[in-house]
Design an enzyme around this catalytic site. Sequence first.
Site, PDB file in Angstrom:
ATOM      1  N   HIS A 139       0.767  -0.952  -0.157  1.00  0.00           N
ATOM      2  CA  HIS A 139      -0.362   0.009   0.531  1.00  0.00           C
ATOM      3  C   HIS A 139       1.156   1.495   0.299  1.00  0.00           C
ATOM      4  CE1 HIS A 139      -2.805   2.809   1.600  1.00  0.00           C
ATOM      5  NE2 HIS A 139      -3.242   2.129   1.496  1.00  0.00           N
ATOM      6  N   ASP A 215       2.698  -4.628   8.129  1.00  0.00           N
ATOM      7  CA  ASP A 215       1.425  -3.519   7.748  1.00  0.00           C
ATOM      8  C   ASP A 215       0.122  -4.391   7.879  1.00  0.00           C
ATOM      9  OD1 ASP A 215      -0.924  -3.087   6.615  1.00  0.00           O
ATOM     10  OD2 ASP A 215       0.305  -1.688   4.796  1.00  0.00           O
ATOM     11  N   GLN A 218      -4.375  -5.367   7.012  1.00  0.00           N
ATOM     12  CA  GLN A 218      -6.026  -6.344   6.219  1.00  0.00           C
ATOM     13  C   GLN A 218      -6.115  -8.084   7.409  1.00  0.00           C
ATOM     14  OE1 GLN A 218      -7.672  -5.361   4.683  1.00  0.00           O
ATOM     15  NE2 GLN A 218      -6.868  -3.327   3.794  1.00  0.00           N
ATOM     16  N   LYS A 241     -11.105  -0.822  10.221  1.00  0.00           N
ATOM     17  CA  LYS A 241     -10.981  -2.010   9.598  1.00  0.00           C
ATOM     18  C   LYS A 241     -11.303  -3.265  10.002  1.00  0.00           C
ATOM     19  CE  LYS A 241      -7.738  -0.670   6.138  1.00  0.00           C
ATOM     20  NZ  LYS A 241      -8.011  -0.210   4.894  1.00  0.00           N
ATOM     21  N   CYS A 380      -4.698   2.653  -3.779  1.00  0.00           N
ATOM     22  CA  CYS A 380      -3.456   2.707  -3.001  1.00  0.00           C
ATOM     23  C   CYS A 380      -2.015   1.826  -3.134  1.00  0.00           C
ATOM     24  CB  CYS A 380      -3.982   3.232  -1.090  1.00  0.00           C
ATOM     25  SG  CYS A 380      -4.901   4.713  -1.746  1.00  0.00           S
TER      26      CYS A 380
END
Length: 422
Positions: A139, A215, A218, A241, A380
Amino acid sequence: MMIANIELPSQTDRQLPTPDWNRVRTDFPILSRTVHGKPLVYLDSTATSQKPQVVLGAMDDYYRTTNANIHRGVYELSEVATDRYEKARARIAHFINAKSSREIIYTRNTTEAINLVAYSWARANLCDGDAVLLSKMEHHSNLVPWHILAAERGIELRFLDVDPHGLLVLDDLDAMLRGVKLVSLTHMSNVLGTINPVEEIIARAHEVGALVLLDAAQSVPHLPVDVRALDIDFLAFSGHKMCGPTGIGILYGKRKLLEEMPPFLGGGDMIGVVTLEGFTTNELPWKFEAGTPAIAEAIGLGAAVDYISALGMDNVHAHEQELTAYALDRMRDLPGVTVYGPDAEHKGGVVAFDIEGVHPHDVATILDGEGIAIRAGHHCCQPLMQHLNVPALCRASFYVYTRKEDVDALVEGVKKVQGIFK
């Protein structure tokens, strides 16, 4: 403020019963609404998840009954607000199996958490000639901070390749790791849904003395993530999220690393003593939390963690993999539709696709007319789009409230798009 110094026991394996996913849907008020006269089919949870009533209620209750600034007030409202804010931190720490709530830094989102590492740890530890290893599926939030640092410090950026199946190419990992001081990598791709083999990458990075930042925007909302088992150095994720509110995110860091890092922002709450000659910093975690924080949002995230924990993260992941396998089977049967990324066993609840001869923005607009919300664009991830040789993609993404009927609606919507552009 000693309430944040909560040492936490290690998680124990506990398989929760499979939830009634149709009943789970009733926890989300927004799913009862219509869009353009059609029942809402929400398939954009990768961008942001919907919120259950318990999260909305927790934040509403704070504002109605407990609204006060925290940490420095000696009156009851402030003390109660502080207690709720810090207990949420402890529940979040336990959710990812951190050793202590001192290892949990509140940020605005994953982006700010990654930037915190880039501006604090990286600027204190990286210099000309050092390397940072990333991947081509990152991202922008995990690319731009490192481009800024490279231009400023002369560090080298390296990128793991992505194969035609949407998996990372690790054949040359040892060579890629030479001279690397930090690996910064997505745990799960927000476009392809690929769940990367981070256990192997972390272990091999540590063998050469490199730290690893994940990261996890997700992954944390969708599958079990244990920072102790991973032996991860830094991990970043966002509340919105994972059934929580916007405006609140988390940076996890190993305590020793956080203690050695300089502060990221200056102001109230992050200080110990301030004089005209200088200042000293506060203890962890407040050292990195300057100014009035997002109190209601932290309380809401604590409620969200309670909610998805009660569902069981193994159950959440299994539910999404079942939906993804079903969606892949149905979408791949459609002529003129190309689906990107690996098979369901290697990915989370994300299906990226395009339709021959139709721009993804047109697809999303027509589906919206049917009440179906998907994402279209570069997500993104412009370097990944260039790697895939596409200008943009459509993306449908799933969560705890998604049903097979929603996938069926998507397939029928795609057929309607093809009929219009035939």
